[in-house]
Scaffold this motif. Structure first.
Motif, PDB file in Angstrom:
ATOM      1  N   SER A 126       0.835  -1.202   0.000  1.00 17.83           N
ATOM      2  CA  SER A 126       0.000   0.000   0.000  1.00 17.83           C
ATOM      3  C   SER A 126       0.866   1.246   0.000  1.00 17.83           C
ATOM      4  O   SER A 126       1.886   1.309   0.675  1.00 17.83           O
ATOM      5  N   ASP A 128      -0.149   4.360   0.992  1.00 15.75           N
ATOM      6  CA  ASP A 128      -0.364   5.282   2.111  1.00 15.75           C
ATOM      7  C   ASP A 128       0.502   4.969   3.327  1.00 15.75           C
ATOM      8  O   ASP A 128       1.032   5.869   3.958  1.00 15.75           O
ATOM      9  N   LYS A 129       0.689   3.723   3.660  1.00 11.75           N
ATOM     10  CA  LYS A 129       1.484   3.359   4.840  1.00 11.75           C
ATOM     11  C   LYS A 129       2.776   2.643   4.469  1.00 11.75           C
ATOM     12  O   LYS A 129       3.488   2.174   5.347  1.00 11.75           O
ATOM     13  N   LYS A 130       3.044   2.524   3.156  1.00 16.00           N
ATOM     14  CA  LYS A 130       4.200   1.742   2.686  1.00 16.00           C
ATOM     15  C   LYS A 130       4.162   0.340   3.320  1.00 16.00           C
ATOM     16  O   LYS A 130       5.179  -0.223   3.694  1.00 16.00           O
ATOM     17  N   ALA A 131       2.941  -0.169   3.446  1.00 17.55           N
ATOM     18  CA  ALA A 131       2.735  -1.454   4.097  1.00 17.55           C
ATOM     19  C   ALA A 131       2.930  -2.604   3.112  1.00 17.55           C
ATOM     20  O   ALA A 131       2.672  -2.462   1.917  1.00 17.55           O
ATOM     21  N   GLN A 163      -4.686   2.848  -0.691  1.00 18.46           N
ATOM     22  CA  GLN A 163      -5.034   2.781   0.728  1.00 18.46           C
ATOM     23  C   GLN A 163      -4.885   1.335   1.201  1.00 18.46           C
ATOM     24  O   GLN A 163      -5.303   0.411   0.503  1.00 18.46           O
ATOM     25  N   THR A 164      -4.346   1.170   2.378  1.00 21.13           N
ATOM     26  CA  THR A 164      -4.151  -0.173   2.933  1.00 21.13           C
ATOM     27  C   THR A 164      -5.498  -0.844   3.161  1.00 21.13           C
ATOM     28  O   THR A 164      -6.392  -0.256   3.771  1.00 21.13           O
ATOM     29  N   VAL A 168      -2.643  -3.168   9.714  1.00 16.37           N
ATOM     30  CA  VAL A 168      -1.190  -3.020   9.834  1.00 16.37           C
ATOM     31  C   VAL A 168      -0.881  -2.919  11.329  1.00 16.37           C
ATOM     32  O   VAL A 168      -1.437  -2.065  12.024  1.00 16.37           O
ATOM     33  N   PRO A 174       7.478  -1.162   7.525  1.00 19.14           N
ATOM     34  CA  PRO A 174       7.145  -0.538   6.232  1.00 19.14           C
ATOM     35  C   PRO A 174       8.258  -0.750   5.206  1.00 19.14           C
ATOM     36  O   PRO A 174       9.408  -1.026   5.557  1.00 19.14           O
TER      37      PRO A 174
END
Length: 185
Positions: A126, A128-131, A163-164, A168, A174
């Motif tokens: 994702s 947005d959170k670099k997830a 968006q994730t 998380v 991340p």
């Protein structure tokens, strides 16, 4: 949606997508973006998995690394969910782990923790959170907690989310940079 359910859904999506002509087109584009990436160009040691199933094939990346004179390291996992990176060459003897992943048989020598750049595997990523949604065992999250280093993820359009879509947690590490066909960076 919980991680287990999302992971199963994502596995099904990727299995189907990888059969398409679009997948190969995207894979080639992701390779090109990776090979032009400044972190990739600068790193002399690359950590990468040996792909399987519905993952982006990693052997073309490994071959490019060898052609550029970079050292390639692949993970060796252990029962306590830890791992180490072992140098991989054309002569490295491999064995199959309990997860079905090919790993180095000899892991006592030629170890590097951490490589300068790790190309982190995953099912989904994702923006947005670099997830990163991994395969569920937590090897990479534990490893990156012990050995912080630069990370990059390769994401095809079906793996990339603005968006994730999954939970998380604090232990989820991340990714520094996501290379995807779904964006221009």
């Amino acid at each position: 949606m919980d991680k287990v359910s999302f992971r199963k859904k994502q596995l099904d999506i990727m299995e189907e997508f990888m059969k398409s002509d679009q997948a190969q087109k995207e894979i080639n584009e992701v390779y090109s973006k990776l090979f032009d990436d400044n972190d990739f160009k600068a790193a002399q040691s690359i950590g990468i998995t040996l792909s399987m199933g519905s993952e982006i094939p990693t052997f073309p990346i490994i071959k490019e690394c060898w052609d550029l004179g970079k050292e390639v390291y692949i993970p060796k996992t252990f029962k306590d969910y830890s791992m180490t990176f072992v140098r991989y060459t054309k002569d490295t003897e491999l064995e199959t782990s309990s997860f079905g992943v090919r790993e180095p048989k000899d892991y006592q020598t030629d170890v590097l923790n951490p490589p300068e750049l790790i190309i982190a595997p995953g099912l989904a990523f994702s923006e947005d959170k670099k997830a990163r949604l991994g395969f569920g065992a937590g090897y990479y999250d534990r490893y990156l907690a012990l050995y912080p280093t630069k990370t990059v993820a390769l994401a095809l359009s079906r793996q990339y989310y603005l968006q994730t879509q999954w939970p998380v947690y604090v232990l989820d590490k991340p990714i520094d940079h996501i290379i995807s066909v779904a964006k221009d960076s």
